[in-house]
Design an enzyme around this catalytic site. Structure first.
Site, PDB file in Angstrom:
ATOM      1  N   SER A 138       0.836  -1.193   0.000  1.00  0.00           N
ATOM      2  CA  SER A 138       0.000   0.000   0.000  1.00  0.00           C
ATOM      3  C   SER A 138       0.882   1.257   0.000  1.00  0.00           C
ATOM      4  O   SER A 138       1.719   1.434  -0.877  1.00  0.00           O
ATOM      5  CB  SER A 138      -0.940  -0.049   1.219  1.00  0.00           C
ATOM      6  OG  SER A 138      -1.907   0.960   1.167  1.00  0.00           O
ATOM      7  N   ASP A 167       0.383  -4.332  -3.900  1.00  0.00           N
ATOM      8  CA  ASP A 167      -0.743  -3.409  -4.055  1.00  0.00           C
ATOM      9  C   ASP A 167      -0.345  -1.979  -3.675  1.00  0.00           C
ATOM     10  O   ASP A 167      -0.973  -1.346  -2.820  1.00  0.00           O
ATOM     11  CB  ASP A 167      -1.942  -3.870  -3.227  1.00  0.00           C
ATOM     12  CG  ASP A 167      -3.252  -3.770  -4.001  1.00  0.00           C
ATOM     13  OD1 ASP A 167      -3.216  -3.638  -5.240  1.00  0.00           O
ATOM     14  OD2 ASP A 167      -4.333  -3.822  -3.373  1.00  0.00           O
ATOM     15  N   HIS A 244      -7.530  -5.299  -0.932  1.00  0.00           N
ATOM     16  CA  HIS A 244      -6.289  -4.581  -0.648  1.00  0.00           C
ATOM     17  C   HIS A 244      -5.616  -5.025   0.651  1.00  0.00           C
ATOM     18  O   HIS A 244      -4.395  -4.936   0.781  1.00  0.00           O
ATOM     19  CB  HIS A 244      -6.611  -3.084  -0.585  1.00  0.00           C
ATOM     20  CG  HIS A 244      -5.434  -2.197  -0.382  1.00  0.00           C
ATOM     21  ND1 HIS A 244      -4.408  -2.100  -1.289  1.00  0.00           N
ATOM     22  CD2 HIS A 244      -5.105  -1.346   0.648  1.00  0.00           C
ATOM     23  CE1 HIS A 244      -3.505  -1.231  -0.852  1.00  0.00           C
ATOM     24  NE2 HIS A 244      -3.901  -0.770   0.326  1.00  0.00           N
TER      25      HIS A 244
END
Length: 318
Positions: A138, A167, A244
């Site tokens: 992230s 991600d 996610h």
């Protein structure tokens, strides 16, 4: 590439691994004249290390926005069981949109690894920093790319052998990047001197959980854009029907841990996505750090029988 014996990357490997927590009060495991003066880590670190005697490559994992490094313990133990030392710093507890402090801290921790890490590991374990992978999830993925690009004023002398974005996210949408922006929206613009790159995406990351919450990995600032800006060799996999945060531990405690189940569009359970991410990371590291590309090639060719999720998209730049 050459071959060596290995287990299925999507399951636990042959090495027993333990978790260690290192902070300013941690004591050295290896008592030598040099270790008595060894500096404590700049940030609290969660370490997953094999316990068997040997030299092991080192992987740093940077956590996502407002998450704890402990939320990645199952993923870390999975990767470590295949013969890697995992280092996950707690970069902050509270943070605003600017990631410059995280970039600075990551570079400082990388420099510390060369002088401090060896003294805090079990006596029979030696970190091989000539095989160092930088990874992040992230916002941590964005930070990893920022450190590797060395264009924001902070860098480390430690060479990055491979770079992994799990991600990765650079803001809330195109034109709404968090400072400093990493994405330039120029294809193949990441000049990383042919460093091998793995980018993993979540199929549900672009989907909002409900009208009250935006997508956790919005279009225009997510894994697709990061991969578009990569130069080869670069690999891109997207897991269908997983979200996610689905690579985190099953049991993430506290308010932040509970909210990790509520903020993003999620898959049915976390284990398949966590095993997918762990297996891809292991296969990629084995290929580019150890010279054993058998499992990565099988995944690429669609003939690996143990992939735990459906691969929605796959691209590679060589």
């Amino acid at each position: 590439m050459s071959s060596s014996s290995s287990r299925n990357a999507f399951e636990d490997g042959k090495y027993k691994s333990n978790l260690l927590t290192l902070d300013s009060s941690s004591r050295c495991c290896k008592i030598t004249p040099s270790s008595r003066a060894s500096p404590s880590p700049p940030k609290q670190l969660l370490v997953a290390t094999p316990v068997e005697e040997g030299d092991y490559p080192v992987v740093m994992l940077l956590h996502g926005y407002l998450l704890y490094n402990s939320f990645y313990s199952q993923l870390m133990l999975h990767v470590s069981s295949h013969g890697f030392i995992l280092i996950a710093p707690q970069l902050y507890s509270i943070a605003g949109p600017d990631t410059m402090d995280e970039i600075k801290s990551t570079a400082e921790i990388m420099d510390w690894l060369s002088v401090g890490l060896n003294h805090f590991l079990p006596a029979q374990v030696t970190p091989n920093l000539s095989k160092f992978a930088l990874s992040g999830h992230s916002r941590g993925g964005k930070t990893a790319f920022a450190v590797a690009l060395k264009k924001f004023g902070y860098s480390s002398n430690l060479k990055i052998s491979t770079l992994i974005g799990i991600d990765p996210v650079d803001g809330t949408g195109k034109g709404k990047q968090t400072p400093p922006p990493v994405l330039a929206y120029l294809p193949n613009s990441f000049d990383l001197d042919k460093t091998p790159i793995l980018v993993i995406g979540s199929g549900l990351g672009e989907t909002a959980r409900n009208p009250l919450f935006p997508p956790c990995a919005p279009p225009g600032v997510n894994h697709r854009e990061f991969f578009r800006e990569c130069q080869g060799p670069a690999w891109h996999f997207v897991a269908k029907d997983y979200g996610h945060l689905d690579m985190l531990d099953d049991d993430t405690k506290g308010i932040r841990g509970k909210s990790s189940y509520c903020l993003c569009k999620n898959g049915e359970e976390r284990r398949p996505m966590r095993r997918f991410v762990g297996g891809l990371v292991v296969s990629f590291l084995k290929a580019y750090l150890e010279g054993d590309d058998r499992e990565l090639v099988k995944i690429k060719d669609g003939c690996h029988e143990d992939v735990p999720v459906e691969i929605q998209e796959f691209e590679v730049i060589m």
